[in-house]
Structure formats: C-alpha cells, structure tokens
Design a protein around this motif. Structure first.
Motif, PDB file in Angstrom:
ATOM      1  N   ILE A   1       0.952  -1.196   0.147  1.00 52.75           N
ATOM      2  CA  ILE A   1      -0.146   0.126  -0.089  1.00 52.75           C
ATOM      3  C   ILE A   1       0.851   1.243   0.012  1.00 52.75           C
TER       4      ILE A   1
ATOM      5  N   VAL B   1      -6.713   3.906   4.239  1.00 56.90           N
ATOM      6  CA  VAL B   1      -7.282   2.381   4.109  1.00 56.90           C
ATOM      7  C   VAL B   1      -8.270   1.998   5.097  1.00 56.90           C
TER       8      VAL B   1
ATOM      9  N   THR C   1      -8.761   3.923   4.632  1.00 53.81           N
ATOM     10  CA  THR C   1      -9.794   3.122   3.687  1.00 53.81           C
ATOM     11  C   THR C   1      -9.496   1.471   3.964  1.00 53.81           C
ATOM     12  N   SER C   2     -10.414   0.795   3.352  1.00 56.48           N
ATOM     13  CA  SER C   2     -10.175  -0.671   3.428  1.00 56.48           C
ATOM     14  C   SER C   2     -10.444  -1.221   1.906  1.00 56.48           C
ATOM     15  N   GLU C   3     -10.011  -2.183   1.878  1.00 52.91           N
ATOM     16  CA  GLU C   3     -10.197  -3.080   0.407  1.00 52.91           C
ATOM     17  C   GLU C   3     -11.240  -4.026   0.763  1.00 52.91           C
TER      18      GLU C   3
END
Length: 595
Positions: free
Chosen positions: A498, A506, A593-595
């Motif tokens: 990242i 993330v 943020t996250s995925e």
C-alpha cells in the motif's frame, strides 16, 4: 569605694518594666477601625501597629543585653573590690600583725639582754640584745614593705624605731659600755628608772601599733562583709530583673503574637468551615497584620473563584442536561437505525432476490430471442443485485459490531485463527499461499465471532492482494509491548503493498484503492477490522517500516496472566517486523480506507 557600685545595677530595670503597659493598649487594638492607617490611631496604638514582632523582640533583647552588660560590670567591680579587700586583710594586715609582734619581741629581748648583761657581766647574757637588734631591723623592714602606702601605720613604725633608737642611745649602750666582764655589780636606781621610763614609752608605742593594726583589720573585715552584702543584693536584683524581663517577654508574646495568631486561626477556621463571607480583620503588630491581610486577600480570591466555579457548574449542569437530552435522542435514533438495519436486512434483500431471479429466468427463457447486448444487460442487472445484497450484508455486519450479542469470553487465538483459515481454505489453496504463524498464540478476552472476522479479513486481504509474480506468504507474529499491557500482533505479506500516502485512508469505509474489475470487494473490510480492534480496546495501523509488502499491526489488552505466546516463526523476518512495528507506533485515532 563601694557606694557607687551598689547603685549601677538598679538603673537598667526601669526601661524593662516600662514596656508592660503596652498590654492594655494591645487589648484595645481590635476596637480601632481595621482599615485605618497607623498614624490615624490614638495613643500608643500606632507604635504597636508600626512595630513588628521582630522589632519588639529586638527591643526586649536589647534591654536584656543591657542588663547582662550592666550586671557583668557591677559583678566584676564587686569581685575586684572583694579580692582587693580580702588581699589587704589576709596578705597585708595578717603578716603585719605577725611582724609587729616580732618587733615587740625583739625590743623586749634587747631590754632583757642589756639588763642581764649588766647584772651578770658575762658575754653570753649580751646575746639576746644583739639578736634582738637584728630581729628588730628585719621585722621593721618587712613591716615597711607591707605597710607601704599606709601612712598612719608607717608613722607608728617610725615612732617605735625612733623610740628604740633613743632607748639604746640613752640607756642600753651606756649601760653595756660601763660593764666590766667578770665584775658584776648591781644597777643603780637612777639608771634603772631612766631605762624603765624610756622602755615604757616603747611599750606604749607598741601597744598603739597593735591597736591600730587591729582597727585596720576590723575595718577591712567590715568592708569585706559590706561588699559581700552588696554583691548579694546586686545579684538578687539581677535575678529579679531577669525574671521580670522574662515575665514581660511572656506578656509581649501573649499580647503581640499569641492573641493575634489565635484570632487569625479562629477566623481562618470559620472560613475553612464554609463561612466564606466572614471577613478576617488584621490585628497585632505590622507583620501579623500583613499576614492577616494576605489571608484576607486569599479568602477574597477563593470567594471569587468559588463564585466563578459555581457559575461554571451551573453552566456545566445545563450542558449536562442538554447532553442527556441529546443522548436520549441518540439512543432513540440508534434504535431507529437498528430497526432500519433489520428492515434493510430482510425487506430490502427480498426484492433484490426477486430482481435477480426474474432476470435469470428472462435470460433462460428468452436467451435465444435476445441479442448479445440484451444478454449483457441482464448479466449486469443480476451482478448489481448480487453486489447490492453483499453490500447490505456487510453494512449490517459493520453496524452490529459492539451492539448486538457482545459476547466477552476467554478466547484462544489459535482456535480463532484456525477457524479463519478454514473459511479461507479455498482461496489459500487456489493461490498457493503459505501461512507462517507462531507455535502458540495467547489467550485474550473478547468476542470469538468478531475476532474470527478480524483475522479472516486481514489474512484474506493478504491472499487477495498478492503479487502476480510470486506466491503469497503470510507471516503472523505476536509480542507483548514494552509495558506488558498489550499484545502486539502483526500480519505481514509479500504482496503488492500500500503506498504510504494511503496509510491513513485505508481504514475509512467504502474507500477503495483499486477498481472492481481488478479486485472484488465492497471497501468495508479494513474499516470493519478497525472497528473490531477498537471495540476490544486496541489499535490498528500499518507498519511503514515494512518494505516487503504490507504489514498490519494491532494490539489487544493483556487481561490476565495466561499462556504466553512464543511468537517464533520459521522465517527470520518476523522479529524484524515486530521491531519495526514497536519502533513506530501509530497515532491514536488514525482512520483510512479498506479494500
């Protein structure tokens, strides 16, 4: 010589006793206006107010020093007089009386020797006369030395010497010269009468000398007794003056220090007991009045602060009431949101399932009648409905973290990780991923389902975002922090990583770094991980010092002494990863943020 010495020690006592009348003025001092200036007061009160306690003590100490110095001078004078008179009586008059007796004996021996020699006409009878002359000379010399400066007593000595010389010249020497050795003869009456008359005059002078010496000794003894009496009186007067000074000092202490301090203490206690409006009146000497003014200023400051605090408390009470009302409104709103979540979970998913089912039925029935674009449209509709269902389920799961079924139990993380790996078995097998984990993970207190979801999301992300040129390797490590209050867990991979500028984003919900065509997902996974970790009292962050891919670190509280994690893996990079995570802990409250 003793009269002046008896009057000197009595004069210093007058100034010491003159300070005693200050007591009544001190007792009347509180009646004066408390804020009046010292020069406005009447009588001796201004002196009491202008003079400090130290000044009064210095005055009393100065008087006592004067008394000590005066007493020392008088005592030294009396001791010197006593020594002088004692020496005069013992060292002068005593030996003088002895030598006067020797002088008398020597003259009597001369008279006896001359008369015996004249009668016996034998030389041995002349021996007392010769020895008496020598003894007379020696005794006279000693008396002259002892009575030096005593003119009256020296006059007696000179008279005796002159009379003795006249007796020898007129009687003794002619008588001795007229004697023929070996031819004794009686002394004629005329010669005997002449010698007797001359020697009787010597006896009178000797008796007068003895009387004068006795009188001088008597006067010396009386003077010595007088000096000793005066000394006793002076010492007694000094003791009395010292006692009086001590009494005056005690009275001053009571009037100038004890009473004002007692009044100040009583007033301070009234204020300390809650009577904040009670005014503290300055009393006593200048320094005690200054201290009372400082205490009064402190009371006023406390009253002002209390008033401000009360106003602030009232404002806080109003704010608390407003916050309580807002909290009640939030609880009501949260309840409605929970109800909405149930509606979204049940009522909204049913139409979506119908849309997806009917679209699939249209595709199967009319597939031969639709062109390629129509079939594509139907596929888009079915895919959108399915993604909507997944998104609704994820949102429902995210909203329920910490709200429903908050189970707290002693959880073995090894079993939780096993469950997460079992759920990810297909993805792990498909990607050929290798999972490296410690021989034993610790036990923590938490929700087993939420913890399984946490590990599943972190390991799943490591498998999903793998590097296309190498098989994924996931390393799990664990160590206690420096204060041994938290477990620090790390999940590292060798994937695509990242970028550092996205480390703070993330963990934000719905934030994606890649398009859906590249990687599937709703963008809620890492936000869900952050919420789960914070719900358990920990933190989560990205280890920026790790360069071989991505390494997520999070903490869990050490609730009790349980099985210690050995945190040893077969890979040597695990220790370095943990070290870098400890070297740079995340800032509290980071969101991403996250995925």
């Amino acid at each position: 010589m003793t009269t002046p010495s008896t009057s000197t020690p009595l004069t210093p006592s007058a100034p010491a006793t003159s300070t005693v009348p200050a007591g009544p003025e001190e007792s009347r001092a509180p009646a004066a206006p408390p804020d009046a200036a010292p020069h406005d007061a009447q009588g001796p009160v201004p002196l009491l107010r202008r003079t400090t306690v130290q000044g009064w003590f210095q005055i009393v100490l100065g008087l006592m020093i004067l008394l000590v110095v005066g007493g020392t001078v008088v005592g030294a004078r009396l001791l010197a007089d006593t020594t002088r008179v004692s020496d005069y009586v013992i060292s002068t008059l005593g030996p003088a009386r002895v030598d006067a007796y020797r002088l008398q004996t020597a003259l009597l021996d001369q008279e006896t020797g001359a008369r015996g020699y004249a009668i016996a006409a034998q030389p041995p009878f002349l021996q007392p006369y010769t020895a008496g002359k020598q003894a007379e000379a020696e005794a006279a010399a000693r008396l002259r030395a002892l009575l030096s400066g005593q003119s009256s007593l020296l006059a007696d000595l000179e008279s005796i010497e002159a009379a003795g010389a006249g007796w020898r010249r007129s009687y003794a020497e002619p008588l001795i010269a007229s004697v023929t050795v070996g031819a004794p003869r009686p002394i004629d009456t005329a010669t005997a009468d002449r010698g007797k008359a001359a020697f009787d005059r010597i006896r009178v002078l000797l008796n007068a000398q003895t009387a004068h010496l006795d009188q001088a000794r008597t006067r010396g003894m009386e003077q010595l007794r007088h000096i000793r009496t005066v000394r006793s009186y002076v010492l007694g007067a000094l003791v009395a003056v010292f006692v009086l000074a001590a009494i005056v000092l005690g009275v001053l202490l009571n009037l100038l220090v004890a009473r004002p301090l007692w009044r100040l203490r009583v007033a301070s206690r009234r204020v300390a007991d809650g009577e904040f409006t009670h005014r503290i009146t300055p009393q006593g000497p200048a320094d005690l009045r200054a201290m009372a003014d400082d205490v009064e200023n402190m009371r006023r400051r406390i009253v002002a602060e209390l008033q401000a605090s009360q106003a602030q408390q009232e404002a806080l009470a109003r704010q608390a009431a407003d916050l309580d009302a807002q909290a009640a409104e939030l609880r009501r709103s949260n309840g409605e949101l929970e109800q909405f979540a149930y509606v979204a979970s049940h009522d909204l998913q049913e139409p979506l399932r119908k849309v997806a089912s009917f679209c699939q039925m249209l595709e199967r029935r009319y597939r031969d009648k639709l062109d390629e674009r129509g079939v594509q449209y139907i596929d888009f509709a079915v895919d959108g409905a399915k993604r909507m269902q997944v998104l609704i389920n994820d949102l429902l799961t995210f909203s329920r973290v910490g709200r429903l079924n908050d189970a707290r139990a002693d959880v073995a993380l090894d079993q939780v990780v096993d469950k997460a790996l079992a759920n990810l078995a297909a993805a792990v097998e498909e990607s050929g991923a290798r999972i490296e984990r410690p021989d034993e993970l610790p036990r923590v207190v938490g929700d087993p389902a939420l913890l399984a979801m946490l590990w599943q999301n972190l390991i799943g992300n490591a498998v999903k975002f793998r590097h296309p040129e190498r098989p994924p390797v996931v390393r799990i490590d664990c160590e206690p922090d420096a204060e041994r209050a938290f477990w620090v867990f790390g999940v590292a991979d060798n994937g695509i990583g990242i970028p550092e500028e996205f480390n703070e984003k993330v963990f934000v919900i719905f934030q994606r770094l890649h398009s859906r065509d590249q990687y599937t997902g709703t963008g809620i996974g890492l936000a869900l991980c952050k919420k789960i970790v914070e719900h358990h009292g920990g933190r989560i962050w990205i280890d920026t010092g790790y360069t071989g891919g991505t390494r997520f670190c999070f903490t869990m509280p050490i609730s009790a002494p349980t099985t210690t994690a050995t945190a040893s893996t077969t890979a040597s990079t695990t220790a370095a990863s943990v070290t870098s995570a400890q070297a740079r802990p995340p800032a509290a409250g980071i969101e991403g943020t996250s995925e």
